[in-house]
Design a protein around this motif. Structure first.
Motif, PDB file in Angstrom:
ATOM      1  N   GLY A  26      43.325  95.290  42.563  1.00 36.75           N
ATOM      2  CA  GLY A  26      43.039  93.893  42.846  1.00 36.75           C
ATOM      3  C   GLY A  26      41.563  93.567  42.780  1.00 36.75           C
ATOM      4  N   VAL A  27      40.701  94.568  42.991  1.00 40.12           N
ATOM      5  CA  VAL A  27      39.247  94.355  43.061  1.00 40.12           C
ATOM      6  C   VAL A  27      38.966  93.158  43.991  1.00 40.12           C
ATOM      7  CG1 VAL A  27      37.102  94.315  41.726  1.00 40.12           C
ATOM      8  CG2 VAL A  27      39.157  95.172  40.658  1.00 40.12           C
ATOM      9  N   HIS A  28      39.470  93.269  45.214  1.00 43.88           N
ATOM     10  CA  HIS A  28      39.344  92.171  46.169  1.00 43.88           C
ATOM     11  C   HIS A  28      37.961  92.178  46.832  1.00 43.88           C
ATOM     12  CE1 HIS A  28      40.019  95.138  49.302  1.00 43.88           C
ATOM     13  NE2 HIS A  28      41.277  95.362  48.928  1.00 43.88           N
ATOM     14  N   LEU A  29      37.755  91.266  47.774  1.00 38.47           N
ATOM     15  CA  LEU A  29      36.435  91.118  48.388  1.00 38.47           C
ATOM     16  C   LEU A  29      35.989  92.380  49.125  1.00 38.47           C
ATOM     17  CD1 LEU A  29      36.652  87.457  49.746  1.00 38.47           C
ATOM     18  CD2 LEU A  29      35.256  88.283  47.834  1.00 38.47           C
ATOM     19  N   GLY A  30      36.937  93.114  49.699  1.00 38.39           N
ATOM     20  CA  GLY A  30      36.589  94.376  50.329  1.00 38.39           C
ATOM     21  C   GLY A  30      36.076  95.376  49.309  1.00 38.39           C
ATOM     22  N   ASN A  60      59.299 106.714  41.160  1.00 40.75           N
ATOM     23  CA  ASN A  60      60.483 105.856  41.132  1.00 40.75           C
ATOM     24  C   ASN A  60      60.464 104.766  42.196  1.00 40.75           C
ATOM     25  OD1 ASN A  60      61.683 107.387  39.001  1.00 40.75           O
ATOM     26  ND2 ASN A  60      62.282 108.943  40.493  1.00 40.75           N
ATOM     27  N   ALA A  61      59.362 104.661  42.925  1.00 37.34           N
ATOM     28  CA  ALA A  61      59.242 103.610  43.942  1.00 37.34           C
ATOM     29  C   ALA A  61      59.078 102.251  43.265  1.00 37.34           C
ATOM     30  CB  ALA A  61      58.057 103.898  44.851  1.00 37.34           C
ATOM     31  N   PRO A  62      59.397 101.167  43.964  1.00 35.25           N
ATOM     32  CA  PRO A  62      59.225  99.831  43.379  1.00 35.25           C
ATOM     33  C   PRO A  62      57.761  99.590  42.992  1.00 35.25           C
ATOM     34  CG  PRO A  62      60.538  99.716  45.378  1.00 35.25           C
ATOM     35  CD  PRO A  62      60.010 101.114  45.302  1.00 35.25           C
ATOM     36  N   PRO A  63      57.512  98.848  41.922  1.00 31.18           N
ATOM     37  CA  PRO A  63      56.132  98.573  41.503  1.00 31.18           C
ATOM     38  C   PRO A  63      55.344  97.879  42.617  1.00 31.18           C
ATOM     39  CG  PRO A  63      57.672  97.927  39.782  1.00 31.18           C
ATOM     40  CD  PRO A  63      58.486  98.243  40.999  1.00 31.18           C
ATOM     41  N   PHE A  64      54.104  98.296  42.782  1.00 31.75           N
ATOM     42  CA  PHE A  64      53.271  97.750  43.852  1.00 31.75           C
ATOM     43  C   PHE A  64      51.910  97.290  43.356  1.00 31.75           C
ATOM     44  CE2 PHE A  64      52.093 102.111  43.372  1.00 31.75           C
ATOM     45  CZ  PHE A  64      50.721 102.108  43.517  1.00 31.75           C
ATOM     46  N   ARG A  65      51.538  97.658  42.138  1.00 32.09           N
ATOM     47  CA  ARG A  65      50.173  97.397  41.697  1.00 32.09           C
ATOM     48  C   ARG A  65      49.924  95.912  41.472  1.00 32.09           C
ATOM     49  NH1 ARG A  65      47.848 102.051  37.696  1.00 32.09           N
ATOM     50  NH2 ARG A  65      46.154 100.528  37.630  1.00 32.09           N
ATOM     51  N   LEU A  66      48.754  95.468  41.920  1.00 37.28           N
ATOM     52  CA  LEU A  66      48.320  94.105  41.654  1.00 37.28           C
ATOM     53  C   LEU A  66      47.757  93.978  40.250  1.00 37.28           C
ATOM     54  CD1 LEU A  66      46.509  93.445  45.042  1.00 37.28           C
ATOM     55  CD2 LEU A  66      48.657  92.401  44.287  1.00 37.28           C
ATOM     56  N   MET A  67      47.231  95.067  39.720  1.00 35.58           N
ATOM     57  CA  MET A  67      46.546  95.069  38.421  1.00 35.58           C
ATOM     58  C   MET A  67      46.960  96.288  37.620  1.00 35.58           C
ATOM     59  SD  MET A  67      42.537  94.329  39.164  1.00 35.58           S
ATOM     60  CE  MET A  67      41.867  92.671  39.093  1.00 35.58           C
ATOM     61  N   ASN A  68      47.081  96.107  36.308  1.00 36.73           N
ATOM     62  CA  ASN A  68      47.152  97.281  35.448  1.00 36.73           C
ATOM     63  C   ASN A  68      45.723  97.749  35.158  1.00 36.73           C
ATOM     64  OD1 ASN A  68      46.178  95.516  33.468  1.00 36.73           O
ATOM     65  ND2 ASN A  68      48.192  95.218  32.529  1.00 36.73           N
ATOM     66  N   LYS A 152      36.579  91.636  56.666  1.00 41.65           N
ATOM     67  CA  LYS A 152      37.606  90.803  57.273  1.00 41.65           C
ATOM     68  C   LYS A 152      37.428  89.349  56.863  1.00 41.65           C
ATOM     69  CE  LYS A 152      38.230  93.643  61.435  1.00 41.65           C
ATOM     70  NZ  LYS A 152      38.258  93.633  62.914  1.00 41.65           N
ATOM     71  N   THR A 153      38.520  88.614  56.869  1.00 42.90           N
ATOM     72  CA  THR A 153      38.478  87.166  56.681  1.00 42.90           C
ATOM     73  C   THR A 153      39.526  86.560  57.597  1.00 42.90           C
ATOM     74  OG1 THR A 153      38.640  85.346  55.099  1.00 42.90           O
ATOM     75  CG2 THR A 153      40.099  87.203  54.725  1.00 42.90           C
ATOM     76  N   GLY A 154      39.136  85.515  58.292  1.00 48.84           N
ATOM     77  CA  GLY A 154      40.066  84.887  59.226  1.00 48.84           C
ATOM     78  C   GLY A 154      40.534  85.821  60.314  1.00 48.84           C
ATOM     79  N   GLY A 155      39.713  86.814  60.663  1.00 48.06           N
ATOM     80  CA  GLY A 155      40.065  87.724  61.742  1.00 48.06           C
ATOM     81  C   GLY A 155      40.930  88.891  61.339  1.00 48.06           C
ATOM     82  N   ARG A 156      41.284  89.002  60.049  1.00 50.08           N
ATOM     83  CA  ARG A 156      42.097  90.145  59.626  1.00 50.08           C
ATOM     84  C   ARG A 156      41.427  90.860  58.455  1.00 50.08           C
ATOM     85  NH1 ARG A 156      47.413  88.018  56.228  1.00 50.08           N
ATOM     86  NH2 ARG A 156      46.314  86.729  54.718  1.00 50.08           N
ATOM     87  N   GLU A 157      41.701  92.144  58.362  1.00 47.49           N
ATOM     88  CA  GLU A 157      41.116  92.933  57.295  1.00 47.49           C
ATOM     89  C   GLU A 157      41.715  92.537  55.943  1.00 47.49           C
ATOM     90  OE1 GLU A 157      41.693  97.023  58.258  1.00 47.49           O
ATOM     91  OE2 GLU A 157      40.297  96.988  59.936  1.00 47.49           O
ATOM     92  N   ILE A 158      40.843  92.467  54.957  1.00 52.14           N
ATOM     93  CA  ILE A 158      41.314  92.203  53.595  1.00 52.14           C
ATOM     94  C   ILE A 158      41.910  93.485  53.037  1.00 52.14           C
ATOM     95  CG2 ILE A 158      40.566  91.661  51.247  1.00 52.14           C
ATOM     96  CD1 ILE A 158      38.443  89.846  52.476  1.00 52.14           C
ATOM     97  N   SER A 159      43.108  93.394  52.504  1.00 50.92           N
ATOM     98  CA  SER A 159      43.768  94.569  51.958  1.00 50.92           C
ATOM     99  C   SER A 159      44.667  94.171  50.798  1.00 50.92           C
ATOM    100  CB  SER A 159      44.622  95.259  53.033  1.00 50.92           C
ATOM    101  OG  SER A 159      45.733  94.449  53.382  1.00 50.92           O
ATOM    102  N   SER A 160      44.952  95.140  49.950  1.00 50.92           N
ATOM    103  CA  SER A 160      45.890  94.898  48.852  1.00 50.92           C
ATOM    104  C   SER A 160      47.260  94.538  49.401  1.00 50.92           C
ATOM    105  CB  SER A 160      45.978  96.136  47.954  1.00 50.92           C
ATOM    106  OG  SER A 160      44.721  96.408  47.355  1.00 50.92           O
ATOM    107  N   THR A 161      47.632  95.121  50.547  1.00 45.35           N
ATOM    108  CA  THR A 161      48.932  94.814  51.159  1.00 45.35           C
ATOM    109  C   THR A 161      49.018  93.339  51.542  1.00 45.35           C
ATOM    110  OG1 THR A 161      49.124  97.073  52.010  1.00 45.35           O
ATOM    111  CG2 THR A 161      50.467  95.376  53.077  1.00 45.35           C
ATOM    112  N   ALA A 162      47.967  92.804  52.158  1.00 43.33           N
ATOM    113  CA  ALA A 162      47.969  91.397  52.556  1.00 43.33           C
ATOM    114  C   ALA A 162      48.014  90.484  51.339  1.00 43.33           C
ATOM    115  CB  ALA A 162      46.741  91.097  53.407  1.00 43.33           C
TER     116      ALA A 162
END
Length: 307
Positions: A26-30, A60-68, A152-162
């Motif tokens: 995701g290359v997010h803000l964190g 074999n797990a469900p796809p989870f990646r935000l980015m290739n 963090k943003t809005g009091g919560r940690e930025i994560s790929s899960t969020a």
């Protein structure tokens, strides 16, 4: 940006990089904060892994990646990264103890000058190495290590899960607030059934295989054509889904680019999701579908021109 697919036999000009290390999905803000901490210490580099270790251990797990890998490298290049060390995550890599990884890969292979990792970073066989362990190993093998605080943003940690959760709920703007950019799907335009062309709405079709799927439906999108003679930025409307009207069952992304003429087959596009307009729908016939498509295009134009 130079992309290096291994850590052995590298060109001498890759040595001495200051690298941020992680998966950067995701290359997010964190992630960007970690990258920014690496900038002052030398030529900016990234150490990442392909496939993602989670894919290697659970294929074999469900796809989870935000980015290739293509989307990740495109985003990192925009951030000014000079060297991407996209290391193959295989049986050999998975077997390295933390100290072996630090010595063989970072110190002797890539010859890093400095490494920056997030506070939650783990490495080595069984994720046995922690960020503090890397700091100690850096002192032993001659490279600096910085541990970056989680963002963090809005009091919560930025994560790929969020971010995945926001996309699942059809909230791309909420995801963008954590990413620092629109969530994008990058890839090659492939041949489809050409139904859109027949209906007066020609679309660029792209695979979403291996990616976490945002909420299915129609989106207002920003389009970057990355290759070919039509290189540039455009606006559009895209359908992400399985096309229930036509009995399909494999998800893909079909994008109608406003005011565009030309052939994009084989070219690479980056599609930024801006707003989720509606869920996928099955219509009784083509007239109803065409009315809704016209409404989707009009609504997308309205949203995008207001940005």
């Amino acid at each position: 940006m130079q992309i290096n697919q291994h850590w052995q036999g590298l060109d001498p000009d890759t040595r001495g990089a200051s690298v941020a290390m992680g998966n950067f999905d995701g290359v997010h803000l964190g992630h960007q904060s970690v990258i920014d901490r690496a900038r002052p210490h030398g030529p900016l580099g990234i150490v990442a892994f392909e496939p993602h270790p989670r894919e290697y251990f659970a294929p074999n797990a469900p796809p989870f990646r935000l980015m290739n890998a293509e989307a990740r490298s495109n985003r990192l290049a925009k951030l000014g990264v000079k060297q991407l060390f996209q290391l193959p995550f295989n049986a050999e890599m998975a077997s390295f103890a933390p100290e072996e990884f630090a010595r063989q890969v970072l110190a002797e292979g890539i010859c890093v000058a400095h490494v920056v990792v997030g506070a939650d970073f783990c490495f080595g066989k069984g994720r046995a190495g922690k960020a503090a362990d890397l700091q100690a190993l850096g002192q032993k093998y001659g490279f600096g290590v910085t541990i970056a605080d989680l963002v963090k943003t809005g009091g919560r940690e930025i994560s790929s899960t969020a971010i995945r959760q926001a996309l699942t709920e059809g909230l791309p703007r909420e995801a963008a607030a954590m990413l620092g950019h629109w969530h994008r799907i990058d890839g090659e335009v492939i041949h489809g059934e050409k139904r859109g062309r027949e209906l007066g709405y020609p679309t660029a079709n792209m695979s979403v295989q291996g990616l976490h799927l945002p909420k299915l439906g129609v989106y207002a999108v920003k389009v970057d054509v990355l290759t070919g003679p039509q290189l540039g930025s455009y606006l559009g409307a895209a359908s992400l889904g399985v096309r229930p009207m036509f009995g399909e069952n494999t998800p893909n992304l079909e994008t109608y680019i406003f005011d565009f003429k030309g052939d994009l087959y084989g070219q690479h596009l980056s599609i930024g999701l801006v707003d989720h307009l509606r869920p996928e729908m099955k219509f009784d016939g083509l007239p109803g579908l065409l009315v809704q498509m016209a409404a989707d295009v009009a609504r997308s134009r309205e949203i995008l021109t207001a940005l």
